[in-house]
Scaffold this active site. Structure first.
Site, mmCIF file in Angstrom:
data_model
loop_
_atom_site.group_PDB
_atom_site.id
_atom_site.type_symbol
_atom_site.label_atom_id
_atom_site.label_comp_id
_atom_site.label_asym_id
_atom_site.label_seq_id
_atom_site.Cartn_x
_atom_site.Cartn_y
_atom_site.Cartn_z
ATOM 1 N N SER A 147 -0.043 1.416 12.089
ATOM 2 C CA SER A 147 0.389 0.062 12.413
ATOM 3 C C SER A 147 1.899 -0.057 12.189
ATOM 4 O O SER A 147 2.681 0.727 12.749
ATOM 5 C CB SER A 147 -0.403 -0.944 11.579
ATOM 6 O OG SER A 147 -0.198 -2.267 12.005
ATOM 7 N N ARG A 217 -3.451 -15.561 6.951
ATOM 8 C CA ARG A 217 -4.342 -14.412 6.784
ATOM 9 C C ARG A 217 -5.543 -14.507 7.710
ATOM 10 O O ARG A 217 -5.990 -13.499 8.269
ATOM 11 C CB ARG A 217 -4.815 -14.329 5.332
ATOM 12 C CG ARG A 217 -5.723 -13.147 5.033
ATOM 13 C CD ARG A 217 -5.071 -11.842 5.397
ATOM 14 N NE ARG A 217 -5.849 -10.701 4.940
ATOM 15 C CZ ARG A 217 -5.560 -9.444 5.225
ATOM 16 N NH1 ARG A 217 -4.515 -9.164 5.982
ATOM 17 N NH2 ARG A 217 -6.306 -8.452 4.767
ATOM 18 N N ASP A 314 -8.887 -1.356 19.688
ATOM 19 C CA ASP A 314 -7.733 -1.963 19.025
ATOM 20 C C ASP A 314 -6.938 -2.726 20.079
ATOM 21 O O ASP A 314 -6.184 -2.142 20.855
ATOM 22 C CB ASP A 314 -6.870 -0.872 18.378
ATOM 23 C CG ASP A 314 -5.675 -1.426 17.621
ATOM 24 O OD1 ASP A 314 -5.452 -2.647 17.667
ATOM 25 O OD2 ASP A 314 -4.960 -0.621 16.983
ATOM 26 N N HIS A 347 -8.375 -2.842 15.241
ATOM 27 C CA HIS A 347 -7.174 -2.299 14.605
ATOM 28 C C HIS A 347 -7.469 -1.732 13.220
ATOM 29 O O HIS A 347 -6.837 -0.759 12.784
ATOM 30 C CB HIS A 347 -6.114 -3.400 14.498
ATOM 31 C CG HIS A 347 -4.783 -2.922 14.029
ATOM 32 N ND1 HIS A 347 -4.077 -1.913 14.670
ATOM 33 C CD2 HIS A 347 -3.997 -3.301 12.980
ATOM 34 C CE1 HIS A 347 -2.941 -1.697 14.035
ATOM 35 N NE2 HIS A 347 -2.863 -2.519 13.002
ATOM 36 N N ASP A 348 -8.432 -2.298 12.522
ATOM 37 C CA ASP A 348 -8.777 -1.821 11.176
ATOM 38 C C ASP A 348 -9.306 -0.391 11.164
ATOM 39 O O ASP A 348 -9.442 0.207 10.097
ATOM 40 C CB ASP A 348 -9.830 -2.745 10.544
ATOM 41 C CG ASP A 348 -9.196 -3.897 9.766
ATOM 42 O OD1 ASP A 348 -7.952 -3.927 9.658
ATOM 43 O OD2 ASP A 348 -9.943 -4.758 9.284
#
Length: 382
Positions: A147, A217, A314, A347-348
């Protein structure tokens, strides 16, 4: 693997891209494994938005203190600390030990707050290079990050091409899309419009803009997950033991409860000014900007070998963005390996235990280890 945080102080000013400078600053870092005799087995790990220098291992006497990439880095793991000397550095402006907005400005004696200078990816790389100088490491066997960390790894190959032999860039991009910048801006507005933000000087009021941090968040977390994962994990399930309440304010769905929990947890430990600084650094990163948007021309400075990894679901750092980097490197006839992992996690995925992903990284570092060993033997015979 037990680890201990370290800190290095720098008295000299660090010139920043903004034209400002930072002096009397400290960098927090950790190291794993041993540096070999010719100092050729060092691997630098660059961290993403809400991570830190605590990349791997655990702290003695602390339960659940595993580093954020502990599944990747350690003895016998994909990045094997029995072969490599791994360094994790906390970026300037962070809230995990390195000098940041919550520290005192040496020129005024007051907490920096909103007066902490804006940081860029290039500034962080320059600070990391200074730390390596003090550690006596001239050349990195590899620099690696996911990232935002991947952007730093890429920038290393452009700012210090002669100091990097390999770059591992995971789930990253050559710059942010307009959509990504938009998500960052909405998150920032949530923070700066919180009444407890006080223009970034909330420290002196003894408050924290937790409402803004929670929303920031929650927005970010939505973008880290894929639609498939959210549907599989939560779907339209209601919270246990409740039925529809026909309320506009109650938390009824499990996904709502999950996001609230993530937001609450984040607001307890993360700094609001740090969030603004790091997301702005993400926005600014664009090595092709000085070349009229020509990424191939921008990456001509890179001379090392590359591994790029992306993940099919992602959508924040989509595979096509990694392929842009691959194409630009191939245009320059660089040595590039590319893996696109069909994974459902969004994305994680770059933080998770996908055996194909870890296998690709392991195989690549096995090759790097072979190069390091050959070079070391050659050095002994010279």
């Amino acid at each position: 693997m037990f680890v201990t945080p370290q800190s290095m102080h720098f008295a000299d000013s660090l010139p920043l891209q903004s034209g400002a400078s930072l002096r009397d600053y400290s960098l927090s870092f950790e190291t794993y494994g041993r540096l070999n005799a010719d100092r050729s087995n060092a691997v630098l790990i660059c961290h993403a938005l809400n991570a830190s220098h605590h990349v791997a291992g655990v702290y003695a006497g602390e339960d659940k203190s595993e580093g954020w990439w502990d599944n990747m880095i350690g003895p016998g793991k994909a990045l094997d600390t029995e072969q490599f000397f791994v360094i994790g550095v906390n970026n300037l402006g962070s809230c995990f030990g390195s000098t940041g907005p919550m520290h005192a400005n040496p020129d005024t004696g007051r907490v920096y707050g909103a007066d902490f200078p804006v940081m860029t990816v290039e500034d962080w790389v320059n600070a990391q290079a200074r730390l390596l100088d003090v550690l006596g490491i001239q050349t990195l066997a590899a620099v690696m990050g996911g990232s935002l960390g991947g952007m730093q790894a890429l920038s290393w190959t452009l700012q210090y091409p002669s100091r990097v032999r390999h770059a591992v860039v995971v789930a990253s991009a050559p710059n942010l899309t307009a959509e990504n910048i938009a998500f960052n801006e909405v998150a920032r507005r949530a923070i700066v419009t919180d009444p407890d933000f006080h223009g970034g000087h909330f420290y002196q009021y003894g408050v924290v803009p937790k409402r803004g941090l929670r929303i920031a968040r929650m927005i970010g977390h939505i973008t880290y997950l894929s639609d498939d994962v959210m549907n599989e994990k939560f779907g339209r399930q209601l919270r246990e033991g409740i039925d529809l309440r026909y309320s506009t304010q109650d938390v009824e769905f499990q996904i709502e409860s999950y996001l609230r929990h993530q937001g609450d947890k984040f607001a307890e430990y993360f700094d609001a000014n740090t969030y603004l600084l790091i997301t702005r650094a993400l926005d600014y990163f664009d090595p092709a900007r000085s070349y009229g948007g020509d990424l191939s021309q921008a990456l001509a400075r890179a001379s090392c070998k590359f591994l790029l990894v992306s993940f099919s679901t992602d959508w924040r750092f989509a595979p096509k963005r990694s392929r842009e980097i691959v194409k630009a490197l191939l245009d320059n006839r660089r040595d590039v390996s590319y893996a696109e992992i069909d994974a459902p996690h969004g994305h994680d995925a770059f933080l998770l235990d996908d055996p194909r992903y870890l296998g690709v990284v392991r195989a690549y570092f096995d090759t790097v280890a072979g190069e390091v060993a050959s070079a070391s033997v050659g050095a002994q015979h010279r």
